[in-house]
Motif scaffolding. Sequence first.
Motif, PDB file in Angstrom:
ATOM      1  N   ALA A 284     -18.559   3.524  -3.590  1.00 16.88           N
ATOM      2  CA  ALA A 284     -18.021   3.855  -4.913  1.00 16.88           C
ATOM      3  C   ALA A 284     -16.690   4.582  -4.786  1.00 16.88           C
ATOM      4  O   ALA A 284     -15.758   4.360  -5.573  1.00 16.88           O
ATOM      5  CB  ALA A 284     -19.020   4.701  -5.696  1.00 16.88           C
ATOM      6  N   LEU A 285     -16.586   5.469  -3.805  1.00 14.26           N
ATOM      7  CA  LEU A 285     -15.326   6.182  -3.590  1.00 14.26           C
ATOM      8  C   LEU A 285     -14.220   5.210  -3.229  1.00 14.26           C
ATOM      9  O   LEU A 285     -13.090   5.318  -3.733  1.00 14.26           O
ATOM     10  CB  LEU A 285     -15.494   7.216  -2.471  1.00 14.26           C
TER      11      LEU A 285
ATOM     12  N   VAL B  97      -8.371   1.557  -6.985  1.00 12.36           N
ATOM     13  CA  VAL B  97      -7.717   1.646  -8.294  1.00 12.36           C
ATOM     14  C   VAL B  97      -6.530   2.605  -8.246  1.00 12.36           C
ATOM     15  O   VAL B  97      -5.433   2.303  -8.734  1.00 12.36           O
ATOM     16  CB  VAL B  97      -8.723   2.103  -9.376  1.00 12.36           C
ATOM     17  N   LEU B  98      -6.736   3.771  -7.646  1.00  9.27           N
ATOM     18  CA  LEU B  98      -5.674   4.772  -7.587  1.00  9.27           C
ATOM     19  C   LEU B  98      -4.483   4.275  -6.765  1.00  9.27           C
ATOM     20  O   LEU B  98      -3.326   4.439  -7.168  1.00  9.27           O
ATOM     21  CB  LEU B  98      -6.215   6.071  -6.994  1.00  9.27           C
ATOM     22  N   ALA B  99      -4.766   3.672  -5.605  1.00  8.97           N
ATOM     23  CA  ALA B  99      -3.681   3.159  -4.768  1.00  8.97           C
ATOM     24  C   ALA B  99      -2.921   2.054  -5.496  1.00  8.97           C
ATOM     25  O   ALA B  99      -1.684   1.992  -5.441  1.00  8.97           O
ATOM     26  CB  ALA B  99      -4.241   2.649  -3.441  1.00  8.97           C
TER      27      ALA B  99
ATOM     28  N   LEU C  55      -3.573  12.567  -2.931  1.00  6.38           N
ATOM     29  CA  LEU C  55      -4.932  12.487  -3.471  1.00  6.38           C
ATOM     30  C   LEU C  55      -5.576  13.855  -3.610  1.00  6.38           C
ATOM     31  O   LEU C  55      -5.591  14.648  -2.665  1.00  6.38           O
ATOM     32  CB  LEU C  55      -5.801  11.617  -2.560  1.00  6.38           C
ATOM     33  N   ALA C  56      -6.127  14.116  -4.785  1.00  8.31           N
ATOM     34  CA  ALA C  56      -6.922  15.314  -5.040  1.00  8.31           C
ATOM     35  C   ALA C  56      -8.318  14.874  -5.461  1.00  8.31           C
ATOM     36  O   ALA C  56      -8.460  13.996  -6.319  1.00  8.31           O
ATOM     37  CB  ALA C  56      -6.290  16.169  -6.139  1.00  8.31           C
ATOM     38  N   VAL C  57      -9.329  15.491  -4.874  1.00 10.47           N
ATOM     39  CA  VAL C  57     -10.722  15.158  -5.197  1.00 10.47           C
ATOM     40  C   VAL C  57     -11.417  16.449  -5.607  1.00 10.47           C
ATOM     41  O   VAL C  57     -11.832  17.240  -4.758  1.00 10.47           O
ATOM     42  CB  VAL C  57     -11.438  14.516  -3.992  1.00 10.47           C
TER      43      VAL C  57
ATOM     44  N   ALA D  63     -10.428   5.446   5.023  1.00 10.51           N
ATOM     45  CA  ALA D  63      -9.991   4.567   6.111  1.00 10.51           C
ATOM     46  C   ALA D  63      -9.251   3.351   5.548  1.00 10.51           C
ATOM     47  O   ALA D  63      -9.776   2.624   4.704  1.00 10.51           O
ATOM     48  CB  ALA D  63     -11.192   4.118   6.940  1.00 10.51           C
ATOM     49  N   GLY D  64      -8.016   3.162   6.004  1.00 12.39           N
ATOM     50  CA  GLY D  64      -7.220   2.018   5.552  1.00 12.39           C
ATOM     51  C   GLY D  64      -6.353   2.276   4.353  1.00 12.39           C
ATOM     52  O   GLY D  64      -5.528   1.429   3.993  1.00 12.39           O
ATOM     53  N   PHE D  65      -6.502   3.438   3.714  1.00 16.17           N
ATOM     54  CA  PHE D  65      -5.675   3.778   2.548  1.00 16.17           C
ATOM     55  C   PHE D  65      -4.518   4.673   2.968  1.00 16.17           C
ATOM     56  O   PHE D  65      -4.695   5.587   3.777  1.00 16.17           O
ATOM     57  CB  PHE D  65      -6.508   4.498   1.474  1.00 16.17           C
ATOM     58  N   ASP D  66      -3.346   4.406   2.418  1.00 19.73           N
ATOM     59  CA  ASP D  66      -2.173   5.230   2.704  1.00 19.73           C
ATOM     60  C   ASP D  66      -2.044   6.307   1.623  1.00 19.73           C
ATOM     61  O   ASP D  66      -1.162   6.260   0.765  1.00 19.73           O
ATOM     62  CB  ASP D  66      -0.914   4.355   2.743  1.00 19.73           C
ATOM     63  N   LEU D  67      -2.960   7.264   1.664  1.00 21.21           N
ATOM     64  CA  LEU D  67      -2.997   8.337   0.677  1.00 21.21           C
ATOM     65  C   LEU D  67      -3.054   9.675   1.414  1.00 21.21           C
ATOM     66  O   LEU D  67      -3.806   9.829   2.385  1.00 21.21           O
ATOM     67  CB  LEU D  67      -4.230   8.211  -0.227  1.00 21.21           C
TER      68      LEU D  67
END
Length: 244
Positions: A70-71, A77-79, A86-88, A102-106
């Motif tokens: 789910a995350l 969507v955010l990317a 990123l703030a969680v 993993a795999g996201f450029d954030l």
Amino acid sequence: MTGPAPAPAPVIGVLGGMGPAATAHFQTRLVLLTDAATDAEHPIVVTWSDPGVPNRVAALQGTGPSPVPALRSGLTVLAGAGAQVLAVPCNTVHPFLPEALAGFDLQLVDMIEVAAQETAATGISTAAVLATAATLEHGMYARALDARSVVAHTPEEGTQAAVLELIAAVKAGVPIRDLVSGYEALVDELTEAGCDGVLVACSEISAVAAASADAGAQLPVPAVDAVDALARATLVAVGRTPRA
């Protein structure tokens, strides 16, 4: 001749819904803590609030499904919307973020680390950690505080039960103003237990702590709010100045 166009401002992505009230509170604090005199001086923010993320407490305790799929859906969507920082605003989900990212450029602003840093900078030596049972059991704050020579105090059983009741009340939609006295009583109890500061390490309790501060409460010890620490650090990460 005109000079080159200024570089676009970094976009903040908020991965939320854990729970919805905590996400809304974080966004409010992000606005209030921005040192801005006009709308244009605030950062660009994209929010994904998914209340269907599997229960983080159960996942950490090994009794429920992982929230990672789910995350990752939310991160996609955010990317796609252009988020870069990123703030969680959920403490308990943080142990799952390395796998999810993993795999996201954030660029993740780590809520645990920045809150622990603010606690140490405040001069607190023994911090009562107000958090979910799973957050306490995992030890994420105990390790982060210990690295900064701060002792993490886990509330005694009866006090921790009151902490969990406070969290549940916020999630159930009980008016925040009705919960302030309960929060202040918890701080009093923890002060009597020998703590010289409080670390509000649950986003639901952060909303109650903010209401207490807004009402002018004089707590016996300083309180550091992880949500506010996250908001300030996120603003710095996108080149904005937090309000003093």
